[in-house]
Scaffold this motif. Structure first.
Motif, PDB file in Angstrom:
ATOM      1  N   ALA A 149      93.543  60.013  31.819  1.00  0.00           N
ATOM      2  CA  ALA A 149      92.317  60.637  32.316  1.00  0.00           C
ATOM      3  C   ALA A 149      91.231  60.609  31.247  1.00  0.00           C
ATOM      4  CB  ALA A 149      92.594  62.076  32.755  1.00  0.00           C
ATOM      5  N   VAL A 150      91.610  60.923  29.984  1.00  0.00           N
ATOM      6  CA  VAL A 150      90.647  60.889  28.876  1.00  0.00           C
ATOM      7  C   VAL A 150      90.153  59.466  28.659  1.00  0.00           C
ATOM      8  CG1 VAL A 150      90.362  61.220  26.397  1.00  0.00           C
ATOM      9  CG2 VAL A 150      91.610  62.904  27.737  1.00  0.00           C
ATOM     10  N   SER A 151      91.099  58.523  28.607  1.00  0.00           N
ATOM     11  CA  SER A 151      90.725  57.133  28.403  1.00  0.00           C
ATOM     12  C   SER A 151      89.827  56.644  29.534  1.00  0.00           C
ATOM     13  CB  SER A 151      91.986  56.266  28.302  1.00  0.00           C
ATOM     14  OG  SER A 151      91.654  54.912  28.090  1.00  0.00           O
ATOM     15  N   GLY A 152      90.191  56.995  30.774  1.00  0.00           N
ATOM     16  CA  GLY A 152      89.379  56.608  31.918  1.00  0.00           C
ATOM     17  C   GLY A 152      88.000  57.234  31.879  1.00  0.00           C
ATOM     18  N   PHE A 153      87.932  58.482  31.393  1.00  0.00           N
ATOM     19  CA  PHE A 153      86.650  59.182  31.296  1.00  0.00           C
ATOM     20  C   PHE A 153      85.699  58.438  30.361  1.00  0.00           C
ATOM     21  CE2 PHE A 153      83.728  62.319  29.582  1.00  0.00           C
ATOM     22  CZ  PHE A 153      83.380  63.072  30.699  1.00  0.00           C
ATOM     23  N   PHE A 154      86.180  58.115  29.161  1.00  0.00           N
ATOM     24  CA  PHE A 154      85.304  57.471  28.187  1.00  0.00           C
ATOM     25  C   PHE A 154      85.021  56.013  28.530  1.00  0.00           C
ATOM     26  CE2 PHE A 154      86.622  61.099  25.573  1.00  0.00           C
ATOM     27  CZ  PHE A 154      85.385  61.482  25.070  1.00  0.00           C
ATOM     28  N   THR A 155      86.016  55.309  29.069  1.00  0.00           N
ATOM     29  CA  THR A 155      85.761  53.930  29.464  1.00  0.00           C
ATOM     30  C   THR A 155      84.798  53.867  30.642  1.00  0.00           C
ATOM     31  OG1 THR A 155      87.794  53.939  30.811  1.00  0.00           O
ATOM     32  CG2 THR A 155      87.934  53.021  28.588  1.00  0.00           C
ATOM     33  N   SER A 156      84.849  54.868  31.533  1.00  0.00           N
ATOM     34  CA  SER A 156      83.876  54.929  32.620  1.00  0.00           C
ATOM     35  C   SER A 156      82.477  55.200  32.076  1.00  0.00           C
ATOM     36  CB  SER A 156      84.252  56.027  33.625  1.00  0.00           C
ATOM     37  OG  SER A 156      85.436  55.693  34.308  1.00  0.00           O
ATOM     38  N   LEU A 157      82.415  56.039  31.034  1.00  0.00           N
ATOM     39  CA  LEU A 157      81.120  56.371  30.431  1.00  0.00           C
ATOM     40  C   LEU A 157      80.453  55.118  29.868  1.00  0.00           C
ATOM     41  CD1 LEU A 157      79.116  58.611  29.597  1.00  0.00           C
ATOM     42  CD2 LEU A 157      80.420  58.833  27.465  1.00  0.00           C
ATOM     43  N   VAL A 158      81.196  54.359  29.051  1.00  0.00           N
ATOM     44  CA  VAL A 158      80.603  53.136  28.486  1.00  0.00           C
ATOM     45  C   VAL A 158      80.527  52.043  29.537  1.00  0.00           C
ATOM     46  CG1 VAL A 158      81.360  53.674  26.148  1.00  0.00           C
ATOM     47  CG2 VAL A 158      82.843  52.297  27.617  1.00  0.00           C
ATOM     48  N   GLY A 159      81.455  52.096  30.508  1.00  0.00           N
ATOM     49  CA  GLY A 159      81.451  51.086  31.563  1.00  0.00           C
ATOM     50  C   GLY A 159      80.254  51.194  32.487  1.00  0.00           C
ATOM     51  N   MET A 160      79.626  52.361  32.542  1.00  0.00           N
ATOM     52  CA  MET A 160      78.437  52.494  33.392  1.00  0.00           C
ATOM     53  C   MET A 160      77.164  52.240  32.591  1.00  0.00           C
ATOM     54  SD  MET A 160      78.009  56.603  33.921  1.00  0.00           S
ATOM     55  CE  MET A 160      77.399  57.670  32.619  1.00  0.00           C
ATOM     56  N   LEU A 161      77.182  52.517  31.286  1.00  0.00           N
ATOM     57  CA  LEU A 161      75.981  52.347  30.475  1.00  0.00           C
ATOM     58  C   LEU A 161      75.788  50.900  30.021  1.00  0.00           C
ATOM     59  CD1 LEU A 161      76.165  55.563  28.250  1.00  0.00           C
ATOM     60  CD2 LEU A 161      74.702  55.162  30.237  1.00  0.00           C
ATOM     61  N   THR A 162      76.870  50.228  29.626  1.00  0.00           N
ATOM     62  CA  THR A 162      76.734  48.877  29.074  1.00  0.00           C
ATOM     63  C   THR A 162      76.277  47.843  30.108  1.00  0.00           C
ATOM     64  OG1 THR A 162      79.150  48.668  29.269  1.00  0.00           O
ATOM     65  CG2 THR A 162      78.260  49.210  27.093  1.00  0.00           C
ATOM     66  N   PRO A 163      76.835  47.825  31.348  1.00  0.00           N
ATOM     67  CA  PRO A 163      76.288  46.857  32.318  1.00  0.00           C
ATOM     68  C   PRO A 163      74.815  47.120  32.643  1.00  0.00           C
ATOM     69  CG  PRO A 163      78.413  47.679  33.063  1.00  0.00           C
ATOM     70  CD  PRO A 163      77.993  48.539  31.921  1.00  0.00           C
ATOM     71  N   PHE A 164      74.440  48.409  32.675  1.00  0.00           N
ATOM     72  CA  PHE A 164      73.044  48.756  32.941  1.00  0.00           C
ATOM     73  C   PHE A 164      72.141  48.198  31.841  1.00  0.00           C
ATOM     74  CE2 PHE A 164      69.515  51.802  32.310  1.00  0.00           C
ATOM     75  CZ  PHE A 164      68.864  51.622  33.529  1.00  0.00           C
ATOM     76  N   ALA A 165      72.547  48.406  30.573  1.00  0.00           N
ATOM     77  CA  ALA A 165      71.754  47.899  29.448  1.00  0.00           C
ATOM     78  C   ALA A 165      71.721  46.373  29.463  1.00  0.00           C
ATOM     79  CB  ALA A 165      72.346  48.406  28.130  1.00  0.00           C
ATOM     80  N   ALA A 166      72.884  45.754  29.726  1.00  0.00           N
ATOM     81  CA  ALA A 166      72.931  44.286  29.755  1.00  0.00           C
ATOM     82  C   ALA A 166      72.065  43.726  30.877  1.00  0.00           C
ATOM     83  CB  ALA A 166      74.376  43.823  29.914  1.00  0.00           C
ATOM     84  N   GLY A 167      72.092  44.385  32.033  1.00  0.00           N
ATOM     85  CA  GLY A 167      71.272  43.933  33.154  1.00  0.00           C
ATOM     86  C   GLY A 167      69.789  43.966  32.832  1.00  0.00           C
ATOM     87  N   LEU A 168      69.359  45.017  32.143  1.00  0.00           N
ATOM     88  CA  LEU A 168      67.948  45.115  31.751  1.00  0.00           C
ATOM     89  C   LEU A 168      67.569  44.009  30.759  1.00  0.00           C
ATOM     90  CD1 LEU A 168      67.417  48.966  31.278  1.00  0.00           C
ATOM     91  CD2 LEU A 168      66.600  47.521  33.145  1.00  0.00           C
ATOM     92  N   ILE A 169      68.462  43.749  29.801  1.00  0.00           N
ATOM     93  CA  ILE A 169      68.183  42.712  28.795  1.00  0.00           C
ATOM     94  C   ILE A 169      68.059  41.343  29.468  1.00  0.00           C
ATOM     95  CG2 ILE A 169      69.133  41.475  26.801  1.00  0.00           C
ATOM     96  CD1 ILE A 169      70.445  44.126  25.951  1.00  0.00           C
ATOM     97  N   ILE A 170      69.013  41.032  30.354  1.00  0.00           N
ATOM     98  CA  ILE A 170      69.015  39.719  31.005  1.00  0.00           C
ATOM     99  C   ILE A 170      67.816  39.562  31.933  1.00  0.00           C
ATOM    100  CG2 ILE A 170      70.278  38.225  32.594  1.00  0.00           C
ATOM    101  CD1 ILE A 170      72.870  39.493  31.472  1.00  0.00           C
ATOM    102  N   ALA A 171      67.528  40.617  32.718  1.00  0.00           N
ATOM    103  CA  ALA A 171      66.446  40.539  33.692  1.00  0.00           C
ATOM    104  C   ALA A 171      65.078  40.402  33.029  1.00  0.00           C
ATOM    105  CB  ALA A 171      66.471  41.760  34.602  1.00  0.00           C
ATOM    106  N   ASN A 172      64.951  40.922  31.819  1.00  0.00           N
ATOM    107  CA  ASN A 172      63.657  40.900  31.139  1.00  0.00           C
ATOM    108  C   ASN A 172      63.568  39.811  30.075  1.00  0.00           C
ATOM    109  OD1 ASN A 172      62.048  43.409  32.123  1.00  0.00           O
ATOM    110  ND2 ASN A 172      64.116  44.186  31.756  1.00  0.00           N
ATOM    111  N   SER A 173      64.486  38.853  30.125  1.00  0.00           N
ATOM    112  CA  SER A 173      64.472  37.738  29.186  1.00  0.00           C
ATOM    113  C   SER A 173      64.198  36.435  29.941  1.00  0.00           C
ATOM    114  CB  SER A 173      65.806  37.633  28.440  1.00  0.00           C
ATOM    115  OG  SER A 173      66.080  38.824  27.731  1.00  0.00           O
ATOM    116  N   ALA A 174      63.646  35.483  29.240  1.00  0.00           N
ATOM    117  CA  ALA A 174      63.313  34.202  29.867  1.00  0.00           C
ATOM    118  C   ALA A 174      64.577  33.393  30.127  1.00  0.00           C
ATOM    119  CB  ALA A 174      62.367  33.416  28.965  1.00  0.00           C
ATOM    120  N   LYS A 175      64.695  32.863  31.343  1.00  0.00           N
ATOM    121  CA  LYS A 175      65.787  31.975  31.758  1.00  0.00           C
ATOM    122  C   LYS A 175      67.147  32.595  31.393  1.00  0.00           C
ATOM    123  CE  LYS A 175      62.981  27.800  31.592  1.00  0.00           C
ATOM    124  NZ  LYS A 175      62.818  26.439  31.062  1.00  0.00           N
ATOM    125  N   LEU A 176      67.937  31.874  30.581  1.00  0.00           N
ATOM    126  CA  LEU A 176      69.286  32.347  30.247  1.00  0.00           C
ATOM    127  C   LEU A 176      69.368  32.937  28.838  1.00  0.00           C
ATOM    128  CD1 LEU A 176      71.377  29.391  31.747  1.00  0.00           C
ATOM    129  CD2 LEU A 176      70.907  31.616  32.799  1.00  0.00           C
TER     130      LEU A 176
END
Length: 444
Positions: A149-176
């Motif tokens: 439960a603890v491991s799932g809690f923290f992995t869910s925390l970073v698992g929701m923040l990191t894709p969001f941050a990565a999506g913003l970086i990719i969407a706001n960058s030229a091409k690939l």
């Protein structure tokens, strides 16, 4: 005041229930999931962007699912010579090499999807082998659900923040270019994890007896866990890469995939937190059938098409209910391994067997998708097989509900003296070859 507040924070995150080794392992796993969260969510989108075909995705994920159990088998051969933290570091190095190759390959990566998938799978397999063995060694039956439960809690925390941050970086960058930045950040995280892994402790080394994990006739409960794991892998093998692609089709941008990961991660975070505060952990095993049926029902909404509202309903329900399936399955698996002296000493063999079962399920799911696409091509075929595989957890829950821990029941009916005798034998030896001898682990 500060000290009291810090204690409250520790209690809130359930960390005080875990040993120091367990907390370090949670930290390492959180870093690993953060690295994967930055990039793994978008690897399939990246392959789609450079090739515009589902074939590289099927090859990449199929060979990925083959590579993980293969790595577990390799680890079994190496376990009597190499310590678990070293195997974990080998996995980190392999995954880092994968991302380095992906950066260098660029647009031609889709033409080498099979080999890239195999390399990624081998790296993850080495890591997860070491993680599972280490998590078994640093927990007990009464703290195992807390750990996950603890491991799932923290992995869910970073698992929701990191894709969001990565999506913003990719969407706001030229091409690939954004993908190169994200993959580079992932590489850096794995370097940090490699250094941090030297703080992890290791258990005793011993030669692996591979047949031990497949002796189903001697232990019907393990056979039930094994088939439950195969069924679990059927859904996971397809959903792991199909859902991000469907979200990308719907949103038309990587930022949409990141947003999806953010809010589904928030829901999963609350769900893991709720489970972590529950005291009736045994109830989760019996209750598992209910969320499994609900998950299958919500998967059927995918038949209505790739629409934002449909994916919202599906994502919210999955994030909320999945922990109620994942945690009991993982905890019951480790409890079953821990139930006797023989099985607990041979824990590595059981983890290898479990990963083979999971790999069989995942690869079978990918093959079912491949066959379905040859009959019903395009998105319609993907939605059709996804809705059917949505009920795979129901089969898993039926098998898990039948796990009775027969050895423990035998101990309860035995003499009180035998049931409370401390275990003092060497960890590398068998106290008894009789499976009715329950392993009693010292308090950590």
């Amino acid at each position: 005041m500060i000290r009291k507040k810090g204690g409250d924070i520790l209690r809130f995150f359930f960390l005080k229930r875990l040993s120091t080794d367990a907390r370090r392992l949670v930290g390492s796993n959180t870093l690993f999931i953060a690295g994967l969260g930055l990039s793994a969510t978008f690897i399939n989108v990246y392959l789609w962007r450079v090739d515009r075909s589902l074939l590289p995705l099927l090859l990449f994920n199929g060979f990925l699912d083959v590579g993980i159990p293969l790595a577990f088998i390799f680890c079994g051969f190496l376990a009597h010579q190499i310590k678990e933290p070293t195997l974990l570091r080998i996995g980190i190095i392999a995954v880092s090499i994968f991302f380095a190759v992906l950066l260098l390959a660029g647009k031609v990566a889709a033409h080498h999807a099979a080999w890239l998938g195999l390399l990624f799978g081998l790296g993850q397999g080495f890591y997860w082998y070491a993680f599972h063995v280490a998590s078994f060694d640093c927990t007990r039956s009464d703290s195992r659900t807390d750990f996950h439960a603890v491991s799932g809690f923290f992995t869910s925390l970073v698992g929701m923040l990191t894709p969001f941050a990565a999506g913003l970086i990719i969407a706001n960058s030229a091409k690939l270019t954004g993908y190169s930045l994200v993959f580079g950040c992932t590489f850096t995280l794995f370097v940090i994890l490699f250094v941090q892994s030297f703080r992890l402790k290791h258990g005793p080394r011993r030669r692996t007896e591979f047949a031990e994990g497949f002796c189903f006739a001697r232990d019907p409960d393990w056979r039930r866990v094994w088939f439950a794991t195969v069924s679990f892998g059927l859904r996971e093998g397809v959903y792991a890469f199909v859902i991000p692609i469907l979200v990308f089709f719907s949103s038309k941008t990587e930022a949409g995939v990141g947003d999806y990961g953010l809010w589904t991660g928030i829901v999963a975070l609350l769900s893991y937190g709720w489970i972590g505060r529950m005291k009736r952990h045994d109830f989760l095993k019996r209750f598992m059938i209910v969320p499994s049926i609900a998950l299958g029902g919500f998967a059927c909404v995918l038949l209505l098409g790739v629409k934002p509202i449909i994916l919202t309903i599906f994502g919210a329900s999955t994030a909320l209910l999945f922990p109620f399936v994942m945690i009991p399955l993982t905890a019951v698996t480790q409890d079953e391994i821990d139930e006797s002296e023989r099985s607990s000493v041979r824990r590595a063999e059981y983890f290898i067997s479990r990963e083979v079962a999971l790999g069989i399920g995942r690869v079978s799911g990918v093959l079912l998708l491949w066959v379905t696409l040859s009959i019903v091509p395009g998105v319609r075929g993907v939605l059709f097989i996804s809705s059917i595989l949505g009920f795979a957890y129901v089969v898993s829950s039926v098998f898990i509900a039948k796990v009775t821990y027969t050895d423990r029941r035998g101990i309860r009916s035995g003499s009180s003296q035998n049931a409370h005798t401390p275990h003092t034998a060497d960890a590398g030896a068998f106290v008894s070859m009789n499976r009715k001898d329950k392993r009693l682990r010292p308090m950590r």
